[in-house]
Scaffold this active site. Structure first.
Site, mmCIF file in Angstrom:
data_model
loop_
_atom_site.group_PDB
_atom_site.id
_atom_site.type_symbol
_atom_site.label_atom_id
_atom_site.label_comp_id
_atom_site.label_asym_id
_atom_site.label_seq_id
_atom_site.Cartn_x
_atom_site.Cartn_y
_atom_site.Cartn_z
ATOM 1 C CB CYS A 94 0.106 -3.923 -0.953
ATOM 2 S SG CYS A 94 1.233 -4.915 0.036
ATOM 3 C CD GLU A 95 3.209 -0.746 4.988
ATOM 4 O OE1 GLU A 95 3.767 -1.368 5.900
ATOM 5 O OE2 GLU A 95 2.675 0.374 5.148
ATOM 6 C CG HIS A 96 4.367 -5.517 2.533
ATOM 7 N ND1 HIS A 96 3.303 -6.253 3.037
ATOM 8 C CD2 HIS A 96 4.897 -4.855 3.593
ATOM 9 C CE1 HIS A 96 3.216 -6.055 4.343
ATOM 10 N NE2 HIS A 96 4.167 -5.218 4.696
ATOM 11 C CG HIS A 97 5.148 -6.775 -3.085
ATOM 12 N ND1 HIS A 97 4.473 -7.422 -2.065
ATOM 13 C CD2 HIS A 97 6.320 -7.438 -3.247
ATOM 14 C CE1 HIS A 97 5.212 -8.438 -1.629
ATOM 15 N NE2 HIS A 97 6.330 -8.475 -2.319
ATOM 16 C CD GLN A 135 -8.121 -6.505 3.793
ATOM 17 O OE1 GLN A 135 -7.585 -6.946 2.779
ATOM 18 N NE2 GLN A 135 -9.232 -7.029 4.273
ATOM 19 C CG HIS A 163 -4.405 -8.056 -0.659
ATOM 20 N ND1 HIS A 163 -3.718 -7.085 0.042
ATOM 21 C CD2 HIS A 163 -5.572 -8.249 0.001
ATOM 22 C CE1 HIS A 163 -4.437 -6.714 1.090
ATOM 23 N NE2 HIS A 163 -5.560 -7.411 1.089
ATOM 24 C CB CYS A 165 1.079 -8.268 -3.457
ATOM 25 S SG CYS A 165 0.066 -8.344 -1.976
#
Length: 208
Positions: A94-97, A135, A163, A165
């Site tokens: 996941c690019e956020h975390h 995703q 996920h 995260c």
């Protein structure tokens, strides 16, 4: 002389990778220090190096060439029935975390004069999964790539994923997972074709 030239080319080719690994290793060592860890203790001495290698592998999709992967594995075929490759395991970040999400992709297409070697479909999934992702975008990228390669009557991509995260932090919902889909052509425009696909897929929503 030929032997020497080949060795020099190999060294030049591998140089950027080694340089990048060293930079990542050094930065990650600094991060561990900022987190309060002792980077000299036995368990962490080689962790920055291992982390750099792992991240290079987990983001290797940026360096992959789809045309090279598909190669000559496109074949003329008159069949126009639904082709499904289901339960393709995928792992991404996941690019956020920068935490993993993982699950399965189910991919279908309706040929229009061409079919693709079945093993190429999971390889295409890996190209896009081994990048920093969300995703929703991953689903669309796979769908669009297959549509461009095959120009079929329709393409459908469905991904089910957990996920970390959501499971390890934040709301900490350990049993929830996400389903995304991208439908093109007949799968989007024809309700009967879409219904046939969902019937063939059957056990959507099972734990994986």
């Amino acid at each position: 002389m030929v032997y020497t030239t080949r060795i020099m080319k190999l060294e030049t080719k591998s140089e950027p990778s080694l340089t990048n690994q060293k930079k990542i290793r050094d930065h990650f060592q600094s991060i561990l220090t900022l987190l309060g860890e002792d980077v000299e203790r036995e368990g962490l001495v080689d962790t920055p190096k291992r982390y750099a290698k792992a991240m290079e592998f987990l983001t290797s999709g940026y360096k992959k060439d789809i045309k090279e992967i598909v190669g000559k594995a496109l074949f003329n075929e008159t069949s126009s029935e639904i082709v499904i490759v289901r339960d393709i395991e995928l792992f991404s970040l996941c690019e956020h975390h920068l935490l993993p999400f993982y699950g399965k992709a189910h991919i279908a297409y309706i040929p229009k004069g061409k079919v693709i070697g079945l093993s190429k479909i999971p390889r295409i999934v890996d190209v896009y999964a081994r990048r920093l992702q969300v995703q929703e975008r991953l689903t669309g990228q796979i769908s669009e790539e297959l549509n461009q390669i095959l120009r079929p009557h329709g393409v459908a991509v469905i991904i089910e994923a957990y996920h970390l995260c959501m499971m390890m932090r934040g709301v900490e919902k350990k049993s929830s997972y996400t389903i995304t889909s991208s439908m093109q052509g007949a799968f989007r425009d024809d309700p009967k074709t879409r219904a046939e696909l969902m019937s063939l897929l059957g056990g959507m929503g099972r734990r994986f």
